[in-house]
Write an enzyme that holds these catalytic residues in place. Sequence first.
Site, PDB file in Angstrom:
ATOM      1  N   HIS A 193       0.818  -1.228   0.000  1.00  0.00           N
ATOM      2  CA  HIS A 193       0.000   0.000   0.000  1.00  0.00           C
ATOM      3  C   HIS A 193       0.850   1.275   0.000  1.00  0.00           C
ATOM      4  CE1 HIS A 193      -3.636  -2.245   0.393  1.00  0.00           C
ATOM      5  NE2 HIS A 193      -3.344  -2.714   1.597  1.00  0.00           N
ATOM      6  N   ASP A 230      -2.752 -10.679  -2.455  1.00  0.00           N
ATOM      7  CA  ASP A 230      -3.305 -10.142  -1.202  1.00  0.00           C
ATOM      8  C   ASP A 230      -4.774  -9.754  -1.445  1.00  0.00           C
ATOM      9  OD1 ASP A 230      -2.066  -8.768   1.538  1.00  0.00           O
ATOM     10  OD2 ASP A 230      -3.829  -7.695   0.782  1.00  0.00           O
ATOM     11  N   HIS A 245      -6.255  -7.186  -0.550  1.00  0.00           N
ATOM     12  CA  HIS A 245      -6.362  -5.740  -0.824  1.00  0.00           C
ATOM     13  C   HIS A 245      -5.585  -5.386  -2.090  1.00  0.00           C
ATOM     14  CE1 HIS A 245      -6.627  -6.254   3.630  1.00  0.00           C
ATOM     15  NE2 HIS A 245      -7.683  -5.464   3.455  1.00  0.00           N
ATOM     16  N   ASP A 303      -4.480 -12.827   3.311  1.00  0.00           N
ATOM     17  CA  ASP A 303      -5.709 -12.364   3.954  1.00  0.00           C
ATOM     18  C   ASP A 303      -6.956 -12.579   3.087  1.00  0.00           C
ATOM     19  OD1 ASP A 303      -4.664 -10.504   2.221  1.00  0.00           O
ATOM     20  OD2 ASP A 303      -4.617  -8.850   3.664  1.00  0.00           O
TER      21      ASP A 303
HETATM   22 ZN   LIG Z   1      -4.040  -7.209   2.669  1.00  0.00          ZN
END
Ligand SMILES: [Zn+2]
Length: 291
Positions: free
Chosen positions: A111, A148, A150, A229
């Site tokens: 991120h 991931d 995200h 995740d």
């Molecule tokens: Zn994540």
Amino acid sequence: MGQGHPERPERLLAIDEKLLASRLDYLVVRAEAPAATREQLLRVHDAAYVDALERLAPGEGLTWLDPDTALGPGTLPAAYRAAGAGILATDLVIARRAESAFCSVRPPGHHAERTRAMGFCFFNNVAVAAAHALERHGLRRVAIVDFDVHHGNGTEDIFRDDSRVLMVSTFQHPFYPGSGVEGRSERMVNVPLPAGAGSAEFRAAVTEEWLPALERFAPQMLFVSAGFDAHRDDGMAMLCLREPDYAWVTQQVRTVAARHAEGRIVSMLEGGYDLGVLGRCFAAHLEQLAG
Ligand SMILES: [Zn+2]
């Protein structure tokens, strides 16, 4: 980042314990991560941003940079080493001193944008490693695979306009951080998956979108943003992957690497917040990574 924060030191202990319990430790040679240098970080981050982090780092307590991302006294030393792990891994794999590498690191990185920390991330570890392969080792094409849950907005932000980098990713959408759909291009193969999607949807995305793009691009080295995740039992999100999906996708990455990249893969830990799930997914990933 304080009591009750999901991005906690126990995550790496869970991986260590699983490495021993699964008896995979005999497959690996451990290396201690060096700190990344300022020069290595500045390939993907602005100097003013790195300076700001140094300035904000507290001697004690926490400095919050966004509602879920805080700097503590130990954060930057760890972040320098998390980025440095990718540097060393890249050097070892390119020198053929390792067949592939997994970097068990925190804080995570995908991120982190060129000029912004967010989502538990400060330095974009996988981007630092990929840039090292390009700038230091002279590779001309590298791919970043990100499974991931995200979207790796930071990685996209850094490499959006760099024709030497292909990013393929899957992520829950709509979900944090909300990016990934508009940025899609031939080199940013972002595949959003709806909440509740599981193995079938994930494997279809990989087979129909990632693999043709990877085949066309023919990367000389592959990097993995390995977040766990998206597992069904990780409470952070609502995708429903299982251990065999992580084994399978790792096999797919290995096949591409064998065909185009002399087998070179560097995988770096991103998310994964349920300790038991994290250990099991890591083991499934490592077993395939090690062939
Ligand atoms: Zn994540």
